[in-house]
Design an enzyme around this catalytic site. Structure first.
Site, PDB file in Angstrom:
ATOM      1  CG  HIS A 309       4.950 -61.003  34.124  1.00 33.28           C
ATOM      2  ND1 HIS A 309       4.257 -61.622  35.310  1.00 33.28           N
ATOM      3  CD2 HIS A 309       5.170 -59.590  34.378  1.00 33.28           C
ATOM      4  CE1 HIS A 309       3.716 -60.338  35.894  1.00 33.28           C
ATOM      5  NE2 HIS A 309       4.258 -59.578  35.550  1.00 33.28           N
ATOM      6  CG  ASP A 369       8.247 -52.690  32.072  1.00 30.87           C
ATOM      7  OD1 ASP A 369       7.743 -51.525  32.024  1.00 30.87           O
ATOM      8  OD2 ASP A 369       8.480 -53.674  32.782  1.00 30.87           O
TER       9      ASP A 369
HETATM   10  N1  CMC Z   1      15.643 -63.341  28.743  1.00 34.54           N
HETATM   11  C1  CMC Z   1      16.497 -64.470  28.978  1.00 34.54           C
HETATM   12  N2  CMC Z   1      15.926 -65.552  29.644  1.00 34.54           N
HETATM   13  C2  CMC Z   1      14.832 -65.427  30.650  1.00 34.54           C
HETATM   14  C3  CMC Z   1      14.181 -64.055  30.540  1.00 34.54           C
HETATM   15  C4  CMC Z   1      14.678 -62.933  29.657  1.00 34.54           C
HETATM   16  N3  CMC Z   1      14.015 -61.709  29.713  1.00 34.54           N
HETATM   17  N4  CMC Z   1      13.471 -64.129  31.669  1.00 34.54           N
HETATM   18  C5  CMC Z   1      13.423 -65.150  31.900  1.00 34.54           C
HETATM   19  N5  CMC Z   1      14.422 -65.855  31.393  1.00 34.54           N
HETATM   20  C6  CMC Z   1      14.823 -67.481  31.687  1.00 34.54           C
HETATM   21  C7  CMC Z   1      15.400 -67.799  33.140  1.00 34.54           C
HETATM   22  O1  CMC Z   1      16.804 -67.828  32.690  1.00 34.54           O
HETATM   23  C8  CMC Z   1      15.006 -69.157  33.444  1.00 34.54           C
HETATM   24  O2  CMC Z   1      15.941 -70.039  32.523  1.00 34.54           O
HETATM   25  P1  CMC Z   1      16.098 -71.364  33.051  1.00 34.54           P
HETATM   26  O3  CMC Z   1      14.757 -72.230  33.443  1.00 34.54           O
HETATM   27  O4  CMC Z   1      16.829 -72.054  32.346  1.00 34.54           O
HETATM   28  O5  CMC Z   1      16.864 -71.141  34.228  1.00 34.54           O
HETATM   29  C9  CMC Z   1      13.439 -69.133  32.669  1.00 34.54           C
HETATM   30  O6  CMC Z   1      13.514 -68.167  31.868  1.00 34.54           O
HETATM   31  C10 CMC Z   1      12.490 -68.644  34.062  1.00 34.54           C
HETATM   32  O7  CMC Z   1      12.966 -67.483  34.568  1.00 34.54           O
HETATM   33  P2  CMC Z   1      13.005 -66.802  35.947  1.00 34.54           P
HETATM   34  O8  CMC Z   1      14.003 -65.839  36.147  1.00 34.54           O
HETATM   35  O9  CMC Z   1      12.897 -68.195  36.885  1.00 34.54           O
HETATM   36  O10 CMC Z   1      11.573 -66.182  36.115  1.00 34.54           O
HETATM   37  P3  CMC Z   1      11.194 -65.254  37.199  1.00 34.54           P
HETATM   38  O11 CMC Z   1       9.687 -65.431  37.346  1.00 34.54           O
HETATM   39  O12 CMC Z   1      11.779 -65.358  38.472  1.00 34.54           O
HETATM   40  O13 CMC Z   1      11.414 -63.728  36.659  1.00 34.54           O
HETATM   41  C11 CMC Z   1      11.280 -61.685  35.384  1.00 34.54           C
HETATM   42  C12 CMC Z   1      10.570 -62.950  35.815  1.00 34.54           C
HETATM   43  C13 CMC Z   1      10.337 -60.767  34.697  1.00 34.54           C
HETATM   44  C14 CMC Z   1      12.143 -61.034  36.443  1.00 34.54           C
HETATM   45  C15 CMC Z   1      12.293 -62.153  34.119  1.00 34.54           C
HETATM   46  O14 CMC Z   1      11.795 -62.653  32.929  1.00 34.54           O
HETATM   47  C16 CMC Z   1      13.222 -61.117  33.644  1.00 34.54           C
HETATM   48  O15 CMC Z   1      14.184 -60.920  34.278  1.00 34.54           O
HETATM   49  N6  CMC Z   1      12.825 -60.487  32.585  1.00 34.54           N
HETATM   50  C17 CMC Z   1      13.546 -59.295  31.972  1.00 34.54           C
HETATM   51  C18 CMC Z   1      13.326 -58.138  32.857  1.00 34.54           C
HETATM   52  C19 CMC Z   1      11.807 -57.474  32.713  1.00 34.54           C
HETATM   53  O16 CMC Z   1      11.313 -57.491  31.472  1.00 34.54           O
HETATM   54  N7  CMC Z   1      10.943 -56.989  33.801  1.00 34.54           N
HETATM   55  C20 CMC Z   1       9.830 -56.636  33.685  1.00 34.54           C
HETATM   56  C21 CMC Z   1       8.886 -57.560  34.393  1.00 34.54           C
HETATM   57  S1  CMC Z   1       7.008 -57.127  33.875  1.00 34.54           S
HETATM   58  C22 CMC Z   1       6.850 -55.298  34.682  1.00 34.54           C
HETATM   59  C23 CMC Z   1       7.304 -55.304  35.778  1.00 34.54           C
HETATM   60  O17 CMC Z   1       7.009 -56.167  37.252  1.00 34.54           O
HETATM   61  O18 CMC Z   1       7.551 -54.120  36.532  1.00 34.54           O
END
Ligand code: CMC
Length: 436
Positions: A309, A369
């Site tokens: 998140h 989720d």
């Molecule tokens: N699986 C594997 N690696 C992950 C994941 C994941 N679900 N989420 C983040 N990472 C890694 C990402 O690759 C990055 O690694 P590195 O630092 O080595 O490059 C690090 O963790 C930071 O991630 P980010 O993408 O920079 O984080 P963000 O804040 O931009 O993204 C997120 C947040 C929710 C989009 C992401 O965690 C994600 O794609 N999660 C899976 C989808 C999900 O469950 N979404 C629902 C979010 S909560 C409810 C809502 O908003 O509706």
């Protein structure tokens, strides 16, 4: 509140400086007002994904991502989940206070009054393919609501704004149920306003003319909980979209349609659907390691859905509540037993991921989720409807944030700038003079 603290930004090449005021809110990190930056230094800030940017003032919802705290109008989500109802939370989010009994009665009556949708909406539904994705239909239908209310769409009229809020909250369940019925090929049900908000919705979803309708109090309780937990979440992607659309003066139904389109994405609300597909694909605990390896592999686009998140870096309090609800309710719900193996895989996956260095180092925890689809499946809701359920719950948050924005003295059209990295200025070349 503007403090007497400031931050000074200096261009180390020219020596030019600008002093930026620090503003404090009730809770959370203070912000630096950078309005004076461009006039003083001729530079913008650059923050793709808005990870370090506050976009507005808001009094509605507060999240402390390090401590796993979520407050609606100051009230902890745990208390609201245990003691409140979705409709009461709607009142709270819209008007800022918990309603007194009389206020709540008047509010519920208003919502009931607007529960029907124009018959023309049902004609529209009939134009979609039966296998159309429910979220695609919802985007179109909510946007179309605006075409039925020309006489009450003056966004500068406070009464029109409140009326639109009532219509959104009241009609979302009817539209969601109509979409579901169309998808199943069953006749639509009209709302029955003597029923409570959640019962009414469940009747529209599940009742068929051939059978008497019965719904268990446990199912109503489970859905009520899901709606409360998803009702608002400060400036998330879809809410920011609603605000951005609203900043142009677009009508509230159009803004919320934009929010629904944004929610659909798998990185946002669409994750609840993606989680169930992922858990089904994993199937058994012995396959978890393979999926975790894929999630950690930077060359593989696969991510562990329902994990991570932008704001929560400790735990998502909503996920904790839903996990507990799975424990408490699955045994009592009609289709709960069928979901038990999936719940087991999910819990095992959570345990393994939380002890894995990759997830620990990045503070990746289950989000709202991760477990919500298990409850929704136990309520016999089809997977392609999961994000519609999220949208129905979040509609109050979107409209409350839109209403707040409409009276914010600082509100201007939302218009970010960019760092241009394209071609330098050049002259047009006639077609005949261009090289192949
Ligand atoms: N699986 C594997 N690696 C992950 C994941 C994941 N679900 N989420 C983040 N990472 C890694 C990402 O690759 C990055 O690694 P590195 O630092 O080595 O490059 C690090 O963790 C930071 O991630 P980010 O993408 O920079 O984080 P963000 O804040 O931009 O993204 C997120 C947040 C929710 C989009 C992401 O965690 C994600 O794609 N999660 C899976 C989808 C999900 O469950 N979404 C629902 C979010 S909560 C409810 C809502 O908003 O509706």
């Amino acid at each position: 509140m503007v403090t007497n603290r400031t931050v000074t930004i200096t261009d180390n090449t020219t020596g030019d400086t600008v002093e930026c005021p620090i503003i404090e809110g009730t809770h959370g990190a203070p912000v630096i007002s950078i309005k004076g930056l461009y006039p003083a230094l001729g530079m913008f800030t650059h923050d793709p994904g808005f990870g370090a940017t506050s976009s507005c003032n808001s009094t509605i919802t507060y999240i402390d991502g390090d401590k796993g705290i979520l407050l609606y109008r100051g009230y902890p989500i745990e208390q609201l989940a245990e003691k409140s109802s979705y409709l009461e939370v709607c009142y709270l989010l819209l008007f800022g206070e918990l309603p007194a009994p009389e206020e709540f009665a008047r509010f519920s009556a208003k919502i009931r009054q607007h529960s029907m949708v124009h018959e023309g909406m049902r004609t529209m539904i009939g134009g979609y393919r039966q296998d159309a994705h429910p979220m695609g239909m919802l985007v179109g239908l909510v946007g179309s609501l605006s075409t039925f209310y020309h006489d009450s769409l003056d966004i500068n009229d406070p009464e029109h704004r409140v009326l639109s809020a009532y219509r959104v909250i009241a009609k979302m369940p009817t539209l969601a149920a109509d979409i579901y019925k169309y998808h199943l090929g069953q006749p639509f049900n009209y709302p029955v306003n003597s029923l409570g908000y959640v019962n009414n919705f469940m009747r529209m979803m599940y009742a068929v003319p051939a059978e008497p309708f019965q719904i268990s109090p446990t199912a109503v309780k489970a859905l009520e909980l899901m709606l409360i937990l998803h009702a608002d979440h400060e400036q998330n992607t879809s809410t920011s979209t609603v605000r951005l659309a609203g900043s142009s003066g677009a009508n509230p139904f159009a803004c919320i349609a934009a929010g629904i389109a944004t929610l659909w994405g798998p990185a946002h609300g669409g994750a609840n659907e993606a989680v169930i597909h992922m858990l089904n694909e994993i199937g058994e605990a012995k396959n978890i390691a393979r999926f975790l390896d894929r999630a950690k592999d930077k060359d593989d686009p696969f991510r562990l859905m329902g994990f991570g998140h932008r704001v929560y870096k400790n735990f998502d309090p909503r996920a904790t509540i839903i996990r507990q609800a799975c424990h408490d309710l699955l045994g009592e719900l009609d289709a709960g037993a069928q979901q038990a193996p999936l719940f087991e895989v999910a819990q095992e996956l959570e345990q393994i991921a939380l002890s894995d260095d990759y997830f620990k180092e990045r503070n990746l925890y289950p989000n709202v989720d991760f477990y919500s689809g298990i409850i929704l499946s136990a309520l016999n809701i089809t997977v392609n409807m999961f994000t519609v359920m999220f949208a129905m719950a979040r509609s109050v948050g979107w409209i409350a944030q839109w209403m707040e924005m409409m009276v914010d003295a600082e509100q201007r059209i939302g218009r970010p700038r960019q760092l241009y990295t394209g071609a330098a200025k050049r002259d047009y070349v006639l077609k005949r003079d261009r090289e192949d």
